[in-house]
Structures are given as structure tokens and as C-alpha cells.
Design a protein around this motif. Sequence first.
Motif, PDB file in Angstrom:
ATOM      1  N   HIS A 154     -25.536 132.118 -11.087  1.00 26.59           N
ATOM      2  CA  HIS A 154     -25.921 131.382 -12.292  1.00 26.59           C
ATOM      3  C   HIS A 154     -27.151 130.524 -12.066  1.00 26.59           C
ATOM      4  N   GLU A 284     -18.720 129.805 -10.758  1.00 26.93           N
ATOM      5  CA  GLU A 284     -18.340 128.391 -10.745  1.00 26.93           C
ATOM      6  C   GLU A 284     -17.384 128.079 -11.896  1.00 26.93           C
ATOM      7  N   HIS A 329     -17.969 127.414  -4.805  1.00 28.19           N
ATOM      8  CA  HIS A 329     -17.644 126.080  -4.287  1.00 28.19           C
ATOM      9  C   HIS A 329     -16.188 126.161  -3.809  1.00 28.19           C
TER      10      HIS A 329
HETATM   11 ZN   LIG Z   1     -22.718 124.887  -8.264  1.00 23.77          ZN
END
Ligand SMILES: [Zn+2]
Length: 640
Positions: A154, A284, A329
Motif C-alpha cells: 500500500h 495492514e 506489522h
Molecule cells: Zn504500515
Amino acid sequence: MAAHAENPKDATPITQAQNRAVLDALPFGDTQDFEDAQRGFLRTLPDVEIKNDRGRVVWSLKEYAFLGDEQAPPTVNPSLWRQARLNMSHGLFQVTASIYQIRGFDISNMTIIEGDRGLIVIDPLISTEVARAGLDLYIEHRGSRPVTAVIYTHSHVDHFGGVRGVVDEADVKAGAVEIIAPAGFMEEIVAENVLAGTPMVRRAQFQFGATLPKGPRGQVDAGLGKVTSRGTVTLIPPTRIVTAPIETHHIDGVEIVFQLAPETEAPAEMHMFYPALRALNLAENATHNLHNTYPIRGAQVRDANAWARYLNEALARFGPDTDVVFAQHHWPVWDNHRVLDFLTKQRDLYKYLHDQTVRLMNQGWKAAEIAERLTLPKSLSETWHVRGYYGTLSHNSKAVYQRYLGWYDANPANLNPLPPVERGRKYVEYMGGAHAAIARALGDFERGEYRFVAEAMSHVVFADPSNVQARRLGADALEQLGYAAESATWRNAYLLGAFELRQGQPNTVARAPVSPDVLRAMSVEQIFDLLGVRLNGEKAEGRRIVINWIVQDLGRSFALNLENCALTYLADRRSEPADATVTLARATLDRLILRDLPFADAMQSGSVRVDGDPAKLVELLDLLDEFTLMFEVVEPKHPA
Ligand SMILES: [Zn+2]
């Protein structure tokens, strides 16, 4: 022994009691996340401290050694402490057969998939130094192999900025390395982050706490990871764009099913499923915390409803065949039944946030009221990965409100209130003067009314920024709010607010909001948009300037027009007559904008040719503002 008034203080008994209560409210006995965060660990650096080529530290985990204690200190919410400890796991991890991750080398993860000929790198972190260190760590363990593809999930900088640390652009140009991104990727980098870049970078200091001292009374985490790396930000534009809702490609022999998920965590984002590996990468959109429908650094608000919808589609389409789900993450979740449970709860988290906010909106509640009363259902609230370490239900619900109804709550008393300084003065006057206001606030502070004390003292500070007592009491209140906050971003905001009330603004070296690579990737139209927002409207009063720009190597011309204090342009046109015609190459335009090349030098050397009246061009350039990063936040803006 009295602590120095300008140093961080201890938690009050009220804050301590609040933090102790968290220990009973949440399932601290469930330690599965600690197991998962370490699962597949292969190796790491002896000391995670990464420097740039001038020896400046751009990433360090050494300063987080205090997180070794299992028990939270009284000055940190134990739930946040737990997350901060989880985010300390670092190094190279094997996710499944041929999928590896570098974690803890930046706020984000870099994923590496072994292909037939080499490596597919997914999201090369924020800066080249940390991305390179991550790739080197992989190579040390698995041996040297070329990078054959880079995938950007992204359009946020923590997912592309380090790209030149893992590939050479010459190899991309030669066709040896493919770079893949979701539809809208390049446009959104600029639209989301460049035009309003300066305030976003300044406000990001409050969100991530990068300038705060680290420690039990300072920054402990950013929720999504420790903090952001501070090295060299780069960008190589994609060579292949994923445009269909679902697209399957074989990249270096690895079958990848791409699922576009626009308007979710980023305006341009995509998920990936690797069928042969039974692995799902949700970019994410499903992490180990409630994410942001609005990050407090400031951004256009995101669509929680779309977010839930794309997670639901991923769950239905890929869930049954998935043995491990991970994101860019945090850490993965393994085993099909746990994957399904994780995805179901993440989906419902965003759906609940959206629907319940809109329901309450339809009942006539205002954003602040909705934020106050919205709590997670019991079936979600004791699940660690939906807790608000990054976003909060409170500010996210305000973002949902904003998406539909905007900032205005429809109470005309709030339609045109006085601005902060004037309002502060009137509040102080109505409260019976600063002295009386502070006396009352001291009583409220004792009773733990920190939210209102912070607000009241902010009025006093805006009325009179030199009122040291009000600054200190306001700081004390913000600090206690920070100590009790479960959200890392709220903690950072409160503690930086307290810091700046006590010490004034830190002397931070300003990083240019636009990296040269990002500027090069912008269209000429976007560059003129950027010039438009730099035009000082007051200075431009009564001016009329028309300049044709010919960008020779692109074979394009632009008619730039200043009138009514507004800068507009028409692409692929020329104005006749014009005050001047500027002829230059695109690279020269970039250097002028970056102030890498003074205009006079460019004209002298002939890299810019001006036909007509060069004085009009100089006049226009003089009307453009320079933005400085460190503007006041917790006190009135100093006159320029
Ligand atoms: Zn990020």
C-alpha cells in the motif's frame, strides 16, 4: 525531595489505581501472542542499532532495554506495556516454508518469499539503511540470492521508503526486477501525504513520539511497532499495477492471488494469498490492534465499512485454505481455526465500529457523545488483537462521524466559535481570571479530573502562554492521561504535549516532507498543485501573472495563471499572450522545486530558458511560502 518542575513526574495514586485495575480486567494469563511473536525465530543482530553511512543512528532498540521488566511500572498502562514488550521481538523469522519476515527493524515488517530464481521482497520498510540491514540478515542465514520482485502492499511510506536498500533501479529498468503495487498507488502517495506534508510530519511527532525520551515516563511504543526509522526515504515507481479486484500472477514461480482493498487502511491497498503456501498476507488491514480510521497525525478519514467488507471477502475466499495469516506489522497467527477466529474478530471490530457509530448518529447523538459511550462488546473486548494500541474506539468513531457528517455537530453555538486565543481569553475572564481558574484546577487535579484540567489549563495558556503555573498544571494533567492511556498514540500525544508545555518546542532537525524520489514520481500537474498551496494569497493580492512552462523532454506544456490570488494551470496548453515562457527539462524542474538548484544559476547555466519577461517569473517565485516544520501546537502560534 521535590522533583524538578520540568521533569516527568510519577503516576498519582489515582492513575496507579486505574492502571492496576487493568490487570484484573484483561486476560494477562493468555500468553499465546508471546509464543507467536517468537515462533520461527532464526537470528538477529547482537545489538539492534542501525546507522546511516555518516554514522548517525537511524534505528535502535537499545534504548528500549527498560522493557525487559515483565511488570508494568505505575506510569504505563499494563495493557500497553504488554504490547510494547511484544513489539520488541526482532530479527529474521520463518513464517512458513518459504516465507520469512524481518521484524523489529522498523515500525513495519519486511516479508521475503523465496522464489525460483531469487527473492520477492514485500514492503521494504521506511528507509534504505534498515531495509538493507534486514536483507543482509536474511542473506547471512539463507545465502545470497538476487531480489527478483518487490511488492508494495500500500501507499504508506513504511511500506516502500527503503526500496533502494534492496534493489538497484538499473535492474528494474533492465527488466530484471519487477515492482508491483495496487491500483492508485502512485497517485495516493501524493494525494494523501504531500500537499499537507508539513503539518502531518509535525503532528506525527505527537502520534509516534519519536522525539520523546524513551522510558517508563516517556515513549514506550507506537502500538503498531516501536517507532519509525529515520534513514533515507526512497521510491522506485511500480512496473506492474494490480487493477482487477482479484488477479492471479506467478511471480518468480510463486502463485500469488492479489485482492485489491482500496479505501481501507490506505486509499490504495491490497491483500495477497499464496495458495501453495496456504498463507494469507493482509497488508495492514488485520493487525494485532485496533487500527486507525483516522490517525491523529491527521489524514483523510478511512472507510471502516469497506475495511470490514474486504476482510470479510478475504475470510470467505481464502480463510478455509489458510494455515497462517500475517500482516506487514506485528506477528502471524497460525493454525486454521485460530486464523478464522482472528479474521472474524478483526472483521467484526471494524464493522461494529462503523455500524454502531452510524446507528448512534441516526439517533441524534453527537460525535463527542458517541465517542464517550461506545465500548467494545464483551465477546471482543477481552481479545488482545482488537484493543486500541494504535487507533482507539473514541477517535475512530469520531472519524466515522466525520466521514458522513463532517466536523460540524449541527449546534450553531459551535458553527463559528472564537479561535483559540480569543476563546481562551474569554474563558479565563468568565472563570474569574487565571488565578481562580488554576485554584479550581488544582482541586480537580487532586480528584483525578485530568481531562478537564488539561482543557481548562489549555485555555489559560492560549490566553497567556507565559503563565508558567498553568503550563505546568496543564502538563501534569496531560502526563497522567498519558500514563493511563492504553493507546500508544494517545500516550505519545499526551506526553509530548506535556513536554512542550514544560520545555517549549524541542529543537528538532526538520526532515523535508517530500523525498526527492517522491517528487520525481509526481506528475507535473501535481507539482503545480504543490506550488498552488505554497502561494501566499495575501502577497498575491492584485497580481496577474501568466507563464507558459514547456517541459521539453516530456513534450508537454502548461499554462500557469495567477489571478484573484489563485494559481491555476491548464495542461497541454499555452497562453497567448504570456508574460514569459519557461523551457526546461523535467529533472531541472524537480531540482528547482527541491531547492537543489537556485533559479538564477539555472538560467545562467542555460538549463532553464526564459523567453519574455524574466522579472515576472521572479515575482511569482517570490510569492511562494516556505513552510517550517516546528510550529506551535500546545500554545499560541508565534507571529512569523
Ligand atoms: Zn504500515
